[in-house]
Design a protein around this motif. Structure first.
Motif, PDB file in Angstrom:
ATOM      1  N   THR A  31     -22.354  58.431 -95.633  1.00  0.00           N
ATOM      2  CA  THR A  31     -21.997  57.034 -95.351  1.00  0.00           C
ATOM      3  C   THR A  31     -21.605  56.276 -96.625  1.00  0.00           C
ATOM      4  N   ARG A  36     -17.195  53.694-100.043  1.00  0.00           N
ATOM      5  CA  ARG A  36     -16.277  53.973-101.152  1.00  0.00           C
ATOM      6  C   ARG A  36     -14.813  53.964-100.688  1.00  0.00           C
ATOM      7  N   ARG A 101     -20.501  45.920 -93.236  1.00  0.00           N
ATOM      8  CA  ARG A 101     -21.609  46.799 -92.844  1.00  0.00           C
ATOM      9  C   ARG A 101     -21.645  46.956 -91.327  1.00  0.00           C
ATOM     10  N   ARG A 122     -28.171  54.598 -97.508  1.00  0.00           N
ATOM     11  CA  ARG A 122     -29.243  53.726 -97.998  1.00  0.00           C
ATOM     12  C   ARG A 122     -30.046  53.134 -96.848  1.00  0.00           C
ATOM     13  N   ASP A 123     -29.401  53.063 -95.667  1.00  0.00           N
ATOM     14  CA  ASP A 123     -29.989  52.345 -94.525  1.00  0.00           C
ATOM     15  C   ASP A 123     -30.015  53.204 -93.267  1.00  0.00           C
ATOM     16  N   ARG A 172     -26.609  48.889-110.227  1.00  0.00           N
ATOM     17  CA  ARG A 172     -26.283  49.180-108.817  1.00  0.00           C
ATOM     18  C   ARG A 172     -27.536  49.229-107.966  1.00  0.00           C
ATOM     19  N   ARG A 179     -29.777  43.043-101.914  1.00  0.00           N
ATOM     20  CA  ARG A 179     -28.823  42.365-101.036  1.00  0.00           C
ATOM     21  C   ARG A 179     -29.529  41.916 -99.753  1.00  0.00           C
TER      22      ARG A 179
HETATM   23  O1   DC Z   1     -24.229  56.919-102.152  1.00  0.00           O
HETATM   24  P1   DC Z   1     -23.009  56.354-102.845  1.00  0.00           P
HETATM   25  O2   DC Z   1     -23.219  56.181-104.317  1.00  0.00           O
HETATM   26  O3   DC Z   1     -21.778  57.137-102.556  1.00  0.00           O
HETATM   27  O4   DC Z   1     -22.802  54.897-102.194  1.00  0.00           O
HETATM   28  C1   DC Z   1     -21.742  54.046-102.591  1.00  0.00           C
HETATM   29  C2   DC Z   1     -22.189  52.587-102.460  1.00  0.00           C
HETATM   30  O5   DC Z   1     -22.354  52.248-101.085  1.00  0.00           O
HETATM   31  C3   DC Z   1     -23.514  52.255-103.152  1.00  0.00           C
HETATM   32  O6   DC Z   1     -23.365  51.035-103.879  1.00  0.00           O
HETATM   33  C4   DC Z   1     -24.493  52.042-102.039  1.00  0.00           C
HETATM   34  C5   DC Z   1     -23.652  51.690-100.855  1.00  0.00           C
HETATM   35  N1   DC Z   1     -24.160  52.252 -99.615  1.00  0.00           N
HETATM   36  C6   DC Z   1     -24.788  51.411 -98.741  1.00  0.00           C
HETATM   37  O7   DC Z   1     -24.970  50.234 -99.040  1.00  0.00           O
HETATM   38  N2   DC Z   1     -25.225  51.865 -97.539  1.00  0.00           N
HETATM   39  C7   DC Z   1     -25.056  53.158 -97.199  1.00  0.00           C
HETATM   40  N3   DC Z   1     -25.473  53.587 -96.021  1.00  0.00           N
HETATM   41  C8   DC Z   1     -24.424  54.037 -98.096  1.00  0.00           C
HETATM   42  C9   DC Z   1     -24.001  53.555 -99.320  1.00  0.00           C
END
Ligand code: DC
Length: 223
Positions: A31, A36, A101, A122-123, A172, A179
């Motif tokens: 995700t 990205r 999102r 992340r979520d 980051r 957030r």
């Molecule tokens: O895991 P990554 O580094 O490829 O993620 C890119 C950006 O997207 C990072 O700043 C976190 C965000 N992200 C997010 O907020 N929620 C997700 N489910 C996946 C990534």
């Protein structure tokens, strides 16, 4: 079955997700790559990353595929381009916008229907798939995460110091964790895996064991 793997940058979650999906024969959803890809589309179109409505329009208009190890943006393979530092930075900004999102979460839930999936982000365990049968939260010491990112960047031919990498990771992390919408955090029922000193194979052995146990005796769904 849905298996979620959440955690910060450089924690080893991508390698874990890829390896686990392969061992289980599940589909893999990255995700972060979706955020990205939206960021790359915005950068290419010169869209102001702080303009939520413009960024959301781009997100809705572009076609993104981020499954099974490659990323397509409107049919173009952007798997490498989306890993560039400028896109990482832009992705973190794009990911802080609620409407973007919402849109991507809807797509992710759609992809999780009627299929076995390992999904990383992340979520995933907290917001997108709160009823997932198996959740992991992967983390590692910031110094170790910076080292890993640094090695990845060197391998891509990028010139950056370990100190800069650590600084970027800290910034980051702070933005992702603070957030307002879906901040990065461990789900209460996620199993925490600290990969600081754990080899990938050991991480995969642990995860695979847990998943197979649950496949054999499914836990009751939460309300
Ligand atoms: O895991 P990554 O580094 O490829 O993620 C890119 C950006 O997207 C990072 O700043 C976190 C965000 N992200 C997010 O907020 N929620 C997700 N489910 C996946 C990534």
């Amino acid at each position: 079955m849905i298996v979620t793997i959440d955690g910060p940058a450089g924690s080893g979650k991508s390698s874990a997700a890829r390896g686990l999906a392969k061992r289980l024969g599940f589909r893999l959803l990255d995700t972060g790559a979706m955020y990205r890809a939206v960021a790359l589309a915005c950068v290419r179109q010169n869209v102001d990353l702080a303009d939520e409505s413009a960024v959301t329009t781009v997100a809705r208009q572009c076609q993104i595929v981020a499954e099974d190890g490659r990323v397509l943006l409107d049919g173009e393979d952007v798997s490498q381009t989306i890993r560039e530092p400028a896109v990482s930075e832009a992705a973190s900004q794009v990911a802080s916008q609620p409407e973007v999102r919402q849109h991507l979460v809807r797509m992710q839930r759609e992809l999780g229907k009627e299929r076995n999936l390992v999904t990383e982000g992340r979520d995933q365990g907290t917001v997108v798939f709160p009823d997932a049968e198996c959740k992991f939260y992967v983390d590692a010491h910031p110094d170790e995460r910076a080292q890993r990112r640094y090695q990845e960047m060197l391998a891509q031919g990028q010139t950056i110091s370990v100190e800069e990498t650590l600084q970027q990771i800290r910034e980051r992390d702070a933005r992702d964790a603070s957030r307002v919408v879906s901040p990065m955090k461990k789900a209460d029922d996620a199993i925490e895996v600290d990969t600081s000193t754990m080899p990938l194979e050991a991480v995969l052995d642990l995860m695979e064991r847990v998943v197979r146990e649950r496949l054999n005796s499914p836990a009751p769904k939460s309300q």
